[in-house]
Design an enzyme around this catalytic site. Structure first.
Site, PDB file in Angstrom:
ATOM      1  N   GLY A 106      -8.894   4.559   7.038  1.00  0.00           N
ATOM      2  CA  GLY A 106      -8.567   5.715   7.408  1.00  0.00           C
ATOM      3  C   GLY A 106      -7.272   6.305   7.559  1.00  0.00           C
ATOM      4  O   GLY A 106      -6.713   7.286   7.123  1.00  0.00           O
ATOM      5  N   PHE A 107      -6.483   5.226   8.212  1.00  0.00           N
ATOM      6  CA  PHE A 107      -5.249   5.667   8.517  1.00  0.00           C
ATOM      7  C   PHE A 107      -4.053   4.390   7.927  1.00  0.00           C
ATOM      8  O   PHE A 107      -4.693   3.194   8.492  1.00  0.00           O
ATOM      9  CB  PHE A 107      -5.148   6.007   9.721  1.00  0.00           C
ATOM     10  N   GLY A 108      -2.996   4.620   8.157  1.00  0.00           N
ATOM     11  CA  GLY A 108      -2.103   3.594   7.995  1.00  0.00           C
ATOM     12  C   GLY A 108      -1.342   3.608   9.448  1.00  0.00           C
ATOM     13  O   GLY A 108      -1.682   4.262  10.294  1.00  0.00           O
ATOM     14  N   GLY A 160       1.391  -1.553   4.323  1.00  0.00           N
ATOM     15  CA  GLY A 160       1.884  -0.310   4.126  1.00  0.00           C
ATOM     16  C   GLY A 160       3.193  -0.041   4.837  1.00  0.00           C
ATOM     17  O   GLY A 160       4.139  -0.271   4.110  1.00  0.00           O
ATOM     18  N   MET A 217     -11.414  -5.586   6.092  1.00  0.00           N
ATOM     19  CA  MET A 217     -10.560  -4.583   6.839  1.00  0.00           C
ATOM     20  C   MET A 217     -10.180  -5.273   8.326  1.00  0.00           C
ATOM     21  O   MET A 217     -10.915  -5.465   9.244  1.00  0.00           O
ATOM     22  CB  MET A 217     -11.192  -3.356   7.087  1.00  0.00           C
ATOM     23  N   SER A 261       0.987  -1.137   0.012  1.00  0.00           N
ATOM     24  CA  SER A 261       0.140  -0.069  -0.024  1.00  0.00           C
ATOM     25  C   SER A 261       1.039   0.952   0.123  1.00  0.00           C
ATOM     26  O   SER A 261       1.575   1.574   0.862  1.00  0.00           O
ATOM     27  CB  SER A 261      -0.907  -0.112   1.124  1.00  0.00           C
ATOM     28  N   GLY A 279      -4.610  -4.016   6.723  1.00  0.00           N
ATOM     29  CA  GLY A 279      -4.409  -3.031   7.986  1.00  0.00           C
ATOM     30  C   GLY A 279      -3.564  -3.667   9.011  1.00  0.00           C
ATOM     31  O   GLY A 279      -4.108  -4.682   9.319  1.00  0.00           O
ATOM     32  N   GLY A 280      -2.555  -3.094   9.296  1.00  0.00           N
ATOM     33  CA  GLY A 280      -1.765  -3.725  10.368  1.00  0.00           C
ATOM     34  C   GLY A 280      -0.925  -4.836  10.069  1.00  0.00           C
ATOM     35  O   GLY A 280      -0.713  -5.842  10.966  1.00  0.00           O
TER      36      GLY A 280
END
Ligand code: DX5
Ligand code: ZN
Length: 231
Positions: free
Chosen positions: A145-147, A200, A140, A11, A179-180
């Site tokens: 909304g956030f990395g 990411g 998700m 990402s 995510g994570g």
């Protein structure tokens, strides 16, 4: 694992935007399977990120598929622009879309791959009436909304359930998590049935560089694969 070989989708949200082309090329050389582009509108999620011009620039520097994760309130308005820019697939959220089936049809009319995304609080059953119409499901594993957020472990049983749903119907649909994802959590997601991992921070945020970070993720997944009894 043989049945669902694991793909990595770096990402770019966590990339150094001043060196974006370079970092994506590095990911491609290191064996990335696709590039994940997070689009945020400050409304559907409380953050802003990037738009179609980034996709158009990336299209010039990589042959990898560009998957576009739309975290925006009105995805239908932007599909054509992103398709023209070079997006190969679209991931659209189940949440807040009163006409999801229509959105997916529009994506297909544009000749692109269609995927549906569900947030951590959305149950697997939300997918029942839409699974047949998608080539990909994205679960998700953080709130969008956030990395750089912590993986929400309670999403793992849902990954397992959705893997069962996909296998029961006999679909070849990809099951992706986002995510994570790092070398601790990637094996857990794979063990639960995910075959595509978005990452990411654990790819672009590592000092050791993109190739070494991707190597570490792959090694963690393989290590787990050799110990299925720990699942
Ligand atoms: C979050 C995005 C993710 C994000 C993941 O809303 O959808 O794709 O970039 O970042 P990491 O891997 O840092 O959690
Ligand atoms: Zn994403």
């Amino acid at each position: 694992m043989d049945k669902h070989p694991v793909k990595l989708a770096p990402s770019i949200l966590a990339a150094d935007f001043a060196r974006l082309g370079e970092q994506v090329a590095e990911a491609e050389r290191a064996g990335a399977d696709r590039i994940h582009v997070d689009v945020m509108d400050g409304h559907f999620v409380p953050n802003l990120s990037m738009g179609a011009p980034i996709v158009a620039s990336l299209r010039q520097v990589t042959r990898l598929p560009l998957e576009t994760h739309l975290m925006i309130s009105d995805p239908d308005f932007f599909l054509e622009e992103f398709a023209d820019a070079g997006s190969d697939s679209f991931l659209v959220h189940w949440e807040g879309n009163a006409n999801l089936h229509r959105t997916l049809q529009r994506i297909k009319i544009l000749g692109k791959r269609a995927g549906v995304v569900i947030n951590p609080a959305t149950p697997a059953t939300a997918l029942e009436e839409i699974l047949q119409d998608v080539e990909q499901v994205l679960i998700m594993t953080v709130n969008p909304g956030f990395g750089h957020q912590h993986f929400i472990h309670t999403t793992l049983p849902k990954v397992r359930r959705v893997r069962q749903m996909i296998d029961e119907i006999g679909l070849s649909c990809d099951l992706e998590v986002d995510g994570g994802v790092d070398s601790e959590t990637a094996p857990l997601a794979v063990a639960a049935g995910a075959n595509v991992l978005v990452a990411g921070t654990s790819i672009f945020g590592e000092r050791e560089g993109v190739a070494a970070a991707m190597g570490r993720l792959r090694a963690a997944i393989q290590l787990w694969d050799k110990q299925p009894q720990r699942v």
